[in-house]
Design a protein around this motif. Structure first.
Motif, PDB file in Angstrom:
ATOM      1  N   LYS A 137      10.825 -16.972   4.751  1.00  0.00           N
ATOM      2  CA  LYS A 137      10.950 -18.414   4.498  1.00  0.00           C
ATOM      3  C   LYS A 137      10.927 -18.692   2.995  1.00  0.00           C
ATOM      4  CE  LYS A 137       8.518 -22.755   5.386  1.00  0.00           C
ATOM      5  NZ  LYS A 137       7.364 -23.387   6.067  1.00  0.00           N
ATOM      6  N   HIS A 138      10.048 -18.007   2.260  1.00  0.00           N
ATOM      7  CA  HIS A 138       9.950 -18.166   0.808  1.00  0.00           C
ATOM      8  C   HIS A 138      11.244 -17.759   0.112  1.00  0.00           C
ATOM      9  CE1 HIS A 138       8.529 -17.481  -3.322  1.00  0.00           C
ATOM     10  NE2 HIS A 138       9.080 -16.292  -3.230  1.00  0.00           N
ATOM     11  N   MET A 139      11.869 -16.679   0.561  1.00  0.00           N
ATOM     12  CA  MET A 139      13.098 -16.179  -0.055  1.00  0.00           C
ATOM     13  C   MET A 139      14.224 -17.208  -0.025  1.00  0.00           C
ATOM     14  SD  MET A 139      12.829 -13.170  -1.407  1.00  0.00           S
ATOM     15  CE  MET A 139      14.561 -12.710  -1.521  1.00  0.00           C
ATOM     16  N   ARG A 140      14.173 -18.094   0.968  1.00  0.00           N
ATOM     17  CA  ARG A 140      15.224 -19.109   1.089  1.00  0.00           C
ATOM     18  C   ARG A 140      15.195 -20.112  -0.061  1.00  0.00           C
ATOM     19  NH1 ARG A 140      13.757 -19.654   7.352  1.00  0.00           N
ATOM     20  NH2 ARG A 140      14.877 -17.821   8.122  1.00  0.00           N
ATOM     21  N   TYR A 141      14.024 -20.256  -0.732  1.00  0.00           N
ATOM     22  CA  TYR A 141      13.959 -21.115  -1.914  1.00  0.00           C
ATOM     23  C   TYR A 141      14.748 -20.497  -3.063  1.00  0.00           C
ATOM     24  CZ  TYR A 141      10.330 -24.000   0.225  1.00  0.00           C
ATOM     25  OH  TYR A 141       9.638 -24.858   1.051  1.00  0.00           O
ATOM     26  N   HIS A 142      14.833 -19.163  -3.092  1.00  0.00           N
ATOM     27  CA  HIS A 142      15.621 -18.472  -4.114  1.00  0.00           C
ATOM     28  C   HIS A 142      17.115 -18.457  -3.767  1.00  0.00           C
ATOM     29  CE1 HIS A 142      12.063 -17.115  -6.204  1.00  0.00           C
ATOM     30  NE2 HIS A 142      11.603 -16.464  -5.145  1.00  0.00           N
ATOM     31  N   THR A 143      17.412 -18.199  -2.499  1.00  0.00           N
ATOM     32  CA  THR A 143      18.811 -18.046  -2.087  1.00  0.00           C
ATOM     33  C   THR A 143      19.490 -19.369  -1.769  1.00  0.00           C
ATOM     34  OG1 THR A 143      18.207 -17.768   0.260  1.00  0.00           O
ATOM     35  CG2 THR A 143      18.278 -15.783  -1.109  1.00  0.00           C
ATOM     36  N   PRO A 231       1.757 -20.318 -13.676  1.00  0.00           N
ATOM     37  CA  PRO A 231       2.743 -19.309 -14.101  1.00  0.00           C
ATOM     38  C   PRO A 231       4.199 -19.740 -14.016  1.00  0.00           C
ATOM     39  CG  PRO A 231       1.942 -18.821 -11.891  1.00  0.00           C
ATOM     40  CD  PRO A 231       1.154 -20.004 -12.371  1.00  0.00           C
ATOM     41  N   TYR A 232       4.481 -20.876 -13.334  1.00  0.00           N
ATOM     42  CA  TYR A 232       5.873 -21.289 -13.149  1.00  0.00           C
ATOM     43  C   TYR A 232       6.241 -22.349 -14.192  1.00  0.00           C
ATOM     44  CZ  TYR A 232       4.962 -18.896  -8.776  1.00  0.00           C
ATOM     45  OH  TYR A 232       4.600 -17.961  -7.833  1.00  0.00           O
ATOM     46  N   LYS A 233       7.078 -21.961 -15.158  1.00  0.00           N
ATOM     47  CA  LYS A 233       7.418 -22.834 -16.292  1.00  0.00           C
ATOM     48  C   LYS A 233       8.881 -23.282 -16.231  1.00  0.00           C
ATOM     49  CE  LYS A 233       5.474 -22.166 -20.250  1.00  0.00           C
ATOM     50  NZ  LYS A 233       5.067 -21.629 -21.576  1.00  0.00           N
ATOM     51  N   GLU A 244       5.188 -22.507  -7.091  1.00  0.00           N
ATOM     52  CA  GLU A 244       6.620 -22.329  -7.347  1.00  0.00           C
ATOM     53  C   GLU A 244       7.456 -23.454  -6.741  1.00  0.00           C
ATOM     54  OE1 GLU A 244      10.184 -19.146  -6.419  1.00  0.00           O
ATOM     55  OE2 GLU A 244       8.498 -19.377  -5.081  1.00  0.00           O
ATOM     56  N   GLU A 245       7.055 -23.925  -5.569  1.00  0.00           N
ATOM     57  CA  GLU A 245       7.803 -24.982  -4.897  1.00  0.00           C
ATOM     58  C   GLU A 245       7.831 -26.256  -5.743  1.00  0.00           C
ATOM     59  OE1 GLU A 245       7.901 -27.244  -0.539  1.00  0.00           O
ATOM     60  OE2 GLU A 245       6.391 -25.733  -0.962  1.00  0.00           O
ATOM     61  N   SER A 246       6.748 -26.509  -6.488  1.00  0.00           N
ATOM     62  CA  SER A 246       6.695 -27.688  -7.366  1.00  0.00           C
ATOM     63  C   SER A 246       7.705 -27.562  -8.510  1.00  0.00           C
ATOM     64  CB  SER A 246       5.286 -27.852  -7.942  1.00  0.00           C
ATOM     65  OG  SER A 246       4.348 -28.056  -6.919  1.00  0.00           O
ATOM     66  N   LEU A 247       7.870 -26.332  -9.011  1.00  0.00           N
ATOM     67  CA  LEU A 247       8.859 -26.105 -10.063  1.00  0.00           C
ATOM     68  C   LEU A 247      10.271 -26.344  -9.547  1.00  0.00           C
ATOM     69  CD1 LEU A 247       9.904 -25.106 -12.798  1.00  0.00           C
ATOM     70  CD2 LEU A 247       9.669 -22.753 -11.953  1.00  0.00           C
ATOM     71  N   VAL A 248      10.557 -25.848  -8.341  1.00  0.00           N
ATOM     72  CA  VAL A 248      11.889 -26.014  -7.736  1.00  0.00           C
ATOM     73  C   VAL A 248      12.219 -27.498  -7.589  1.00  0.00           C
ATOM     74  CG1 VAL A 248      13.261 -25.633  -5.647  1.00  0.00           C
ATOM     75  CG2 VAL A 248      11.806 -23.795  -6.526  1.00  0.00           C
ATOM     76  N   LYS A 249      11.230 -28.285  -7.132  1.00  0.00           N
ATOM     77  CA  LYS A 249      11.437 -29.726  -6.981  1.00  0.00           C
ATOM     78  C   LYS A 249      11.619 -30.408  -8.339  1.00  0.00           C
ATOM     79  CE  LYS A 249       8.863 -30.146  -2.652  1.00  0.00           C
ATOM     80  NZ  LYS A 249       7.628 -30.674  -2.004  1.00  0.00           N
ATOM     81  N   HIS A 250      10.835 -29.967  -9.326  1.00  0.00           N
ATOM     82  CA  HIS A 250      10.902 -30.552 -10.672  1.00  0.00           C
ATOM     83  C   HIS A 250      12.274 -30.330 -11.310  1.00  0.00           C
ATOM     84  CE1 HIS A 250       9.928 -31.367 -14.882  1.00  0.00           C
ATOM     85  NE2 HIS A 250      10.441 -30.191 -15.167  1.00  0.00           N
ATOM     86  N   SER A 270      16.067 -36.649  -4.507  1.00  0.00           N
ATOM     87  CA  SER A 270      15.896 -35.297  -5.049  1.00  0.00           C
ATOM     88  C   SER A 270      14.712 -34.588  -4.417  1.00  0.00           C
ATOM     89  CB  SER A 270      15.720 -35.347  -6.577  1.00  0.00           C
ATOM     90  OG  SER A 270      14.586 -36.128  -6.916  1.00  0.00           O
ATOM     91  N   ARG A 271      13.780 -35.348  -3.832  1.00  0.00           N
ATOM     92  CA  ARG A 271      12.602 -34.761  -3.199  1.00  0.00           C
ATOM     93  C   ARG A 271      12.520 -35.169  -1.732  1.00  0.00           C
ATOM     94  NH1 ARG A 271       7.684 -35.275  -7.624  1.00  0.00           N
ATOM     95  NH2 ARG A 271       8.739 -34.202  -9.347  1.00  0.00           N
ATOM     96  N   GLU A 272      12.130 -34.204  -0.916  1.00  0.00           N
ATOM     97  CA  GLU A 272      12.029 -34.456   0.522  1.00  0.00           C
ATOM     98  C   GLU A 272      10.942 -35.487   0.827  1.00  0.00           C
ATOM     99  OE1 GLU A 272      12.035 -31.879   4.641  1.00  0.00           O
ATOM    100  OE2 GLU A 272      11.012 -31.059   2.895  1.00  0.00           O
ATOM    101  N   ALA A 273       9.851 -35.457   0.046  1.00  0.00           N
ATOM    102  CA  ALA A 273       8.754 -36.405   0.268  1.00  0.00           C
ATOM    103  C   ALA A 273       9.227 -37.843   0.109  1.00  0.00           C
ATOM    104  CB  ALA A 273       7.615 -36.107  -0.702  1.00  0.00           C
ATOM    105  N   ASN A 274      10.124 -38.072  -0.878  1.00  0.00           N
ATOM    106  CA  ASN A 274      10.661 -39.419  -1.098  1.00  0.00           C
ATOM    107  C   ASN A 274      11.566 -39.847   0.052  1.00  0.00           C
ATOM    108  OD1 ASN A 274       9.332 -39.495  -3.536  1.00  0.00           O
ATOM    109  ND2 ASN A 274      11.104 -38.908  -4.753  1.00  0.00           N
TER     110      ASN A 274
END
Length: 339
Positions: A137-143, A231-233, A244-250, A270-274
């Motif tokens: 499931k995590h890999m799907r954020y990359h792919t 660590p995610y900049k 990491e998910e916060s960085l992807v959304k940002h 741009s965000r699912e929460a919105n």
């Protein structure tokens, strides 16, 4: 003279088998030999029966049926596991906390909570996971892969649970009911938020700053703020994130990407929460109820702003003249007078 029964024992692990055939079949688990290959996808298998069960994925054959609900399965072990849902049988028990499980695989995954073992590693960012499905499931954020599609609006999702929640927008299904006022909600977290309007419960306290919070999710987030490890900049503005998910959304703020579209009015976010907050407008869901005037709100922020009218709370202070306001927008308008 009594015949001596021959023992069929594995010379490597000393496991005993009733006949030589099962011993030979077992030996392949040590050698790594996989002589049986699928002619469709070329996947290799250790045993012939494993290949036979696998081929049913390609043919669609499901010869094993549950006698209770008539659900079909490709192999007998899967049927046996499923039947435990009806019988309530949980034969696998954790030796540490004595929790019971229906499947051995679920027990093995659970045991890693006690051992701290995380054997599955992301090949992109090296993040570790206790269970393989979490890594997939995590890999799907990359792919960017979203294999689950809504049949009504064709929107794609990363995992099945998010698709299931989304489909309630189309079906108008609201399976969660308030035990006090009988109001229904489509997601469990909205019911939990609503219940606090009856109980006025505030049970979560940050051990770092002693702040009281009404939701465990909001408790976890401040704890990450207290930790220096981020660590995610962001490569655009150098802002750092602990998750990491916060960085992807940002990053979507910089790209202008709007991945989440409302199926009712086509408005994009741009965000699912919105999007989830917005969809409550169409669902007419208002989980935040004022206990003083009975007015309801779909968003927590609007509810909090409303409550300040009752308690005269003015948390926004002008740094120039110490004037206070109940709403941030009023403070912004006031600050213009100092310019």
């Amino acid at each position: 003279m009594k015949e001596v029964k021959k023992v069929h024992q594995c010379p490597i692990c000393e496991k005993v088998f009733p006949n030589n055939y099962k011993l030979v079949r077992h030996n392949s688990t040590h050698t790594g030999e996989k002589p049986y290959r699928c002619s469709v996808c070329l996947k290799d298998f250790t045993h012939r029966y494993s290949l036979r069960n696998h081929q049913r994925i390609h043919t669609g054959e499901k010869p094993f049926q549950c006698s209770e609900c008539h659900k079909d399965f490709t192999d007998k072990p899967s049927l046996k596991q499923h039947q435990r849902v009806h019988t309530g049988e949980k034969p696998f028990q954790c030796s540490v906390c004595h929790k019971d499980f229906r499947q051995r695989g679920h027990l093995n995954s659970h045991m890693r909570l006690h051992t701290g073992e995380k054997p599955h590693q992301c090949s992109v960012c090296s993040k570790l996971f206790a269970v393989k499905c979490a890594m997939v499931k995590h890999m799907r954020y990359h792919t960017g892969e979203k294999p689950y599609q809504c049949p009504d609006c064709l929107k794609d999702f990363i995992d099945k649970s998010k698709l299931k929640l989304h489909q309630r927008i189309h079906t108008r299904e609201k399976p969660y009911q308030c035990s006090v006022c009988s109001k229904h909600f489509s997601v469990k977290c909205d019911l939990e938020k609503h219940m606090r309007t009856h109980t006025q419960e505030k049970v979560h306290q940050s051990p770092e700053c002693q702040k009281i919070l009404t939701n465990h999710t909001f408790l976890v987030k401040p704890l990450t703020l207290h930790k220096e490890n981020k660590p995610y900049k962001c490569s655009k503005c150098q802002k750092s994130f602990s998750v990491e998910e916060s960085l992807v959304k940002h990053l979507k703020i910089h790209t202008g990407e709007t991945l989440y579209k409302c199926s009712e009015c086509q408005k994009s976010f741009s965000r699912e929460a919105n999007l989830i907050l917005h969809e409550k407008i169409h669902q007419d869901e208002k989980p935040y109820n004022c206990s003083l005037c009975s007015q309801s709100f779909s968003q927590k922020l609007k509810f909090e702003n409303h409550m300040r009218r009752h308690n005269t709370d003015q948390p926004y202070h002008c740094s120039r003249c110490l004037q206070s306001y109940s709403h941030k927008s009023n403070l912004v308008n006031h600050m213009i007078t100092h310019i």
